[in-house]
Design a protein around this motif. Structure first.
Motif, PDB file in Angstrom:
ATOM      1  N   GLU A  75      33.731  43.080  44.783  1.00 47.42           N
ATOM      2  CA  GLU A  75      34.159  42.726  46.139  1.00 47.42           C
ATOM      3  C   GLU A  75      35.053  43.814  46.732  1.00 47.42           C
ATOM      4  O   GLU A  75      36.093  43.555  47.343  1.00 47.42           O
ATOM      5  N   THR A 133      22.101  44.569  46.966  1.00 54.20           N
ATOM      6  CA  THR A 133      23.412  44.037  46.616  1.00 54.20           C
ATOM      7  C   THR A 133      23.828  42.837  47.440  1.00 54.20           C
ATOM      8  O   THR A 133      24.583  41.990  46.990  1.00 54.20           O
ATOM      9  N   SER A 134      23.361  42.760  48.717  1.00 46.35           N
ATOM     10  CA  SER A 134      23.844  41.677  49.573  1.00 46.35           C
ATOM     11  C   SER A 134      22.758  40.717  50.013  1.00 46.35           C
ATOM     12  O   SER A 134      23.053  39.672  50.552  1.00 46.35           O
ATOM     13  N   ALA A 177      41.025  45.233  41.332  1.00 47.99           N
ATOM     14  CA  ALA A 177      39.960  44.228  41.189  1.00 47.99           C
ATOM     15  C   ALA A 177      39.814  43.798  39.739  1.00 47.99           C
ATOM     16  O   ALA A 177      39.617  42.608  39.446  1.00 47.99           O
ATOM     17  N   ARG A 220      40.682  39.923  38.196  1.00 47.11           N
ATOM     18  CA  ARG A 220      39.682  39.112  37.493  1.00 47.11           C
ATOM     19  C   ARG A 220      39.931  39.052  35.983  1.00 47.11           C
ATOM     20  O   ARG A 220      39.201  38.368  35.265  1.00 47.11           O
ATOM     21  N   CYS A 261      30.541  48.109  43.318  1.00 44.21           N
ATOM     22  CA  CYS A 261      31.542  47.757  44.336  1.00 44.21           C
ATOM     23  C   CYS A 261      31.327  46.348  44.854  1.00 44.21           C
ATOM     24  O   CYS A 261      32.280  45.587  45.079  1.00 44.21           O
ATOM     25  N   ASN A 262      30.069  45.964  45.061  1.00 44.98           N
ATOM     26  CA  ASN A 262      29.762  44.635  45.578  1.00 44.98           C
ATOM     27  C   ASN A 262      30.184  43.552  44.593  1.00 44.98           C
ATOM     28  O   ASN A 262      30.739  42.517  44.977  1.00 44.98           O
ATOM     29  N   SER A 304      27.488  43.143  35.286  1.00 42.73           N
ATOM     30  CA  SER A 304      26.639  43.929  36.188  1.00 42.73           C
ATOM     31  C   SER A 304      25.299  44.296  35.580  1.00 42.73           C
ATOM     32  O   SER A 304      24.394  44.754  36.289  1.00 42.73           O
ATOM     33  N   ASP A 323      35.018  47.227  49.275  1.00 37.16           N
ATOM     34  CA  ASP A 323      34.265  47.894  50.332  1.00 37.16           C
ATOM     35  C   ASP A 323      33.833  49.265  49.798  1.00 37.16           C
ATOM     36  O   ASP A 323      34.665  50.146  49.580  1.00 37.16           O
ATOM     37  N   TRP A 324      32.534  49.448  49.586  1.00 39.31           N
ATOM     38  CA  TRP A 324      32.080  50.689  48.947  1.00 39.31           C
ATOM     39  C   TRP A 324      32.307  51.916  49.825  1.00 39.31           C
ATOM     40  O   TRP A 324      32.476  53.026  49.328  1.00 39.31           O
TER      41      TRP A 324
END
Length: 844
Positions: free
Chosen positions: A58, A86-87, A14, A18, A54-55, A29, A60-61
């Motif tokens: 992106e 987070t979501s 990740a 990026r 994790c969010n 963050s 999956d935690w």
């Protein structure tokens, strides 16, 4: 939670995708770089931190954590709050709570707050209702976006005079209730004991009474109770509300229903736990509607970054009206009669009027409470400020605050609990003394140096136990506090100064003098004075220590009583302290002469002795009153390497001084005469000092020269005869006695005859001169000091001279403090007690 091996791979992928570094992830963050590094290194971080990072990436935690599917499902169910943060997923409509449920929740909160937070325990152990204490706050400018991470950066924001550390510039004073009412997100800062907790609990009680944010659900969380890294703000709220379903908490947050009050961020036991609290507060306050209100208290600004949307305020010092109300409430709660309550307030009022330096004790609730406690215990407020602190600190150290014990520090607190009062006091004295002798600054302590001192004093080796003792001192008495991560100080400078004074006054006069005589020690003190301007407190404690060093020396105290009496008889427009310094030196030059003439070259030694006597007499007087010494016109230096002709140079210099004195043209006649009287005493003392050295002459020729010089000294005193009509203190009897003594001196020009006369009659002649001086001028006493006492007097003089030089440093002292110190220079202990009872205690 921590990353699994698969999670580590996902993280690296990740970041590469990026083109982010860990610094970039920290920036995106809003987590600290330390937290991000812990996450990437597969170290444990809080669930909310793990899920949030994790969010953002992106990832999956559940997969990143390596949890099994069923465990992950369980975790997801128990951590809906993290998913919400987070979501921002919507909550099911089935979670809608009706008004009856909300009212029941509010009622439980009211009962809990009134039961646990409606009363405050005072230092005495007694309680008072928090709604009786009203606290104003200062509205602050937004602090700079810098983190206090070192001693230097913390000191840059230190206001020594106001004892304010890491607090921003004040803007204006506003009623605290109004600030809290219009600010939905509030950080309350302030000095220890300034009333932050009282104010917060006051707001909570106001909510219970329907006077503050009635539509909200209020919870008050004491952050010092946090003891584990798995702490969750959502769980803490749930516990306060006694709600088992966390989904209900999330719904209420979504609806903007909460008033969350969090007390004592600085009392959280570790920096890591503090960061967890700040991170969770930041996430929740930013993720839910602004209808929720958050209030946090903290001793000082130890927040790494600004919390978005939060207003910073500082609890203000009590004003006079608040002081009066606090005192009345304090004694009302102690069930005293109305008449008695008014009498107690009157004692406080009179004490602060008569002793302005006690007013700072009334500025904060904790110190004002201490004063009330002492008043109740002693039935009066001591006029000796040192005694008041001694009594107050004894009360603090003797009391163990069980309500503030922190879990996880059991071993250390038990060790500290078992110490006697004296052992605790000696530990704090040693800490203060170490700072005074080894100062990088006069305020802040690194945690490591404190732990080292505790280890040395208590013979402990386990680091956890040592930290526990330090935490016990902080939580049980509030005498030491952590200002920032691993940076400590005394909670109030007055406490540090008290313990430093105790150390200084316990030093022997020899130890004190050796320190003052040490140029390195002097340079340290000078540096402290320059960095703490104005350094009134520091200079006062040095002054008190100097006086204390000879308090028990009865012969020296008797000498100082004479000095006061003699100097008071010379009333001039010059400073009294300068006149005392002048006569102090006149009285002790004999001891200096006697010691110096024992050198291998007596003639040279005598010349040096007389030169030093002149310098000695005038140095401190000059520092205290420049114009006084200017009149004497002694603006020259002495080269102590000159040969025997030096004595001639000296005599010429002295003659010029007296000639100038005889030709003074001072408009104020009385002023002029009083100065002449001092110079007359100078001439007599000089003659006596010379006479005392004649018996040291090794051969007749030198005896002849010295007796001849002595005759000239007496002639100079008789030159003042023409002023005796204008100056009645120069009585005709005195002039007559001096003429008789002058006529008794041998006129022969034979050296052997003069030496023989001096051997037969010299001691008698000296004693007659001394008696004339004592009877008519009250000088010339043979004090018969021991060698140790002579050394003490010398050290005492040098210490006072050093103190005066400190006051000459630009900006070192306020004018009031300067006047106070000068007024007390070279005074006997009893006179100090009479003039300055607030510092030295009243006479019995």
């Amino acid at each position: 939670m921590k990353l699994s091996s698969e999670g580590k791979r996902l993280l690296e992928h990740a970041l590469t995708k990026r083109a982010w570094t860990l610094d970039k992830l920290s920036e995106q963050s809003n987590f600290s770089i330390a937290t991000v590094k812990n996450f990437s290194a597969r170290k444990k971080v809080s669930r909310i931190t793990f899920v949030s990072l994790c969010n953002i990436l992106e990832i999956d935690w559940e997969i990143a954590s390596g949890e099994e599917a069923n465990a992950a499902e369980e975790l997801a169910t128990s951590s809906l709050e993290e998913k919400k943060i987070t979501s921002h997923s919507s909550l099911p409509s089935a979670l809608q709570l009706d008004e009856d449920i909300i009212e029941r929740v509010k009622e439980r909160c009211r009962q809990r707050i009134l039961e646990q937070h409606s009363r405050m325990r005072l230092l005495s152990g007694q309680e008072i209702r928090v709604d009786q204490l009203y606290v104003d706050v200062w509205l602050l400018e937004r602090p700079e976006h810098t983190y206090i991470d070192s001693t230097e950066s913390l000191l840059n924001s230190f206001d020594c005079e106001g004892d304010r550390l890491a607090l921003s510039k004040r803007i204006q004073r506003n009623p605290g209730f109004e600030i809290a009412k219009r600010s939905s997100r509030l950080i309350i800062l302030g000095k220890p004991g300034s009333g932050k907790t009282t104010f917060l609990k006051h707001l909570a009680v106001d909510w219970c009474k329907g006077e503050f944010q009635l539509e909200k659900i209020a919870v008050l969380i004491e952050l010092r109770q946090i003891c584990g890294k798995d702490w969750s703000l959502i769980s803490a709220i749930s516990k306060e509300l006694d709600l088992k379903e966390k989904k209900e908490i999330l719904f209420l947050l979504e609806q903007g229903k909460f008033l969350v009050m969090m007390d004592g961020l600085d009392e959280v036991s570790t920096d890591e736990l503090r960061r967890i609290v700040k991170d969770q507060l930041k996430q929740i306050s930013e993720s839910y509607p602004e209808g929720n209100r958050f209030i946090l208290t903290c001793r000082t600004q130890i927040i790494e970054t600004n919390l978005s949307g939060f207003t910073f305020v500082e609890v203000a010092d009590f004003n006079p009206q608040q002081v009066r109300q606090f005192v009345l409430n304090w004694f009302t709660e102690n069930e005293q009669s109305e008449t008695r309550i008014k009498e107690q307030w009157k004692k406080v009022e009179i004490a602060t009027i008569n002793q302005p330096d006690l007013r700072e004790l009334t500025a904060t609730p904790v110190l004002l409470s201490l004063m009330c406690w002492i008043l109740q215990d002693q039935r009066e407020i001591p006029t000796n400020r040192g005694w008041l602190y001694r009594k107050g600190i004894r009360l603090l150290l003797s009391r163990w605050n069980k309500e503030k014990e922190i879990e996880g520090w059991e071993v250390g607190t038990e060790v500290y609990r078992n110490l006697s009062f004296k052992e605790k006091e000696l530990l704090l004295i040693e800490i203060a003394a170490h700072k005074f002798e080894n100062p990088k600054n006069f305020v802040l302590f690194d945690e490591d140096e404190l732990i080292e001192q505790i280890s040395r004093r208590l013979k402990l080796t386990n680091e956890q136990d040592l930290i526990a003792v330090l935490k016990a001192i902080e939580t049980q008495h509030g005498l030491l506090i952590e200002r920032a991560d691993e940076l400590w100080s005394f909670s109030h400078l007055t406490f540090q100064e008290y313990f430093t004074v105790q150390w200084l006054t316990q030093l022997s006069s020899h130890q004190l003098a050796s320190k003052i005589a040490n140029w390195q020690w002097q340079e340290v003190v000078k540096q402290l004075v320059r960095s703490q301007q104005p350094a009134d407190r520091l200079l006062r404690l040095i002054k008190q220590a100097i006086d204390k060093s000879i308090e028990q020396e009865l012969d020296i105290q008797f000498f100082l009583s004479w000095l006061l009496q003699k100097s008071d008889s010379i009333r001039t427009n010059y400073k009294s302290a300068a006149i005392r310094a002048f006569y102090f030196s006149l009285a002790v030059i004999h001891a200096r002469d006697r010691d110096l003439v024992l050198a291998s070259d007596p003639d040279h030694a005598i010349a040096i002795a007389h030169a030093l006597a002149l310098i000695y007499i005038l140095t401190l007087a000059f520092d205290l009153d420049h114009t006084f010494v200017q009149i004497l016109d002694l603006d020259c230096t002495f080269d102590l390497g000159l040969d025997h002709t030096f004595a001639c140079v000296l005599d010429h210099t002295f003659a010029c001084i007296l000639d100038r004195a005889l030709d003074l043209h001072v408009p104020d006649l009385e002023h002029s005469l009083k100065l002449e009287l001092a110079l007359y005493d100078f001439a007599l003392a000089f003659a006596l000092a010379r006479a005392l050295t004649i018996d040291r002459a090794p051969d007749p020729d030198r005896t002849y020269a010295r007796v001849y010089a002595l005759a000239l000294d007496i002639d100079r005193t008789l030159d003042f005869d023409r002023f005796s009509i204008r100056a009645p203190d120069l009585s005709t009897d005195l002039i007559s006695c001096l003429r008789q003594l002058r006529n008794k001196l041998p006129t022969s020009r034979q050296s052997t005859e003069i030496q023989r006369w001096w051997l037969l009659y010299g001691v008698q002649w000296i004693e007659q001169l001394r008696q004339v001086m004592i009877e008519h001028r009250n000088i010339g006493h043979d004090w018969q000091f021991t060698p140790e006492q002579k050394q003490q007097l010398q050290q005492y003089y040098e210490a006072n001279k050093f103190l005066v030089k400190l006051m000459k440093i630009t900006g070192s002292v306020t004018e009031d403090c300067r006047t106070e110190i000068e007024d007390g220079l070279l005074l006997p202990w009893t006179e100090l007690q009479r003039r300055q009872p607030h510092l030295y205690g009243e006479l019995e």
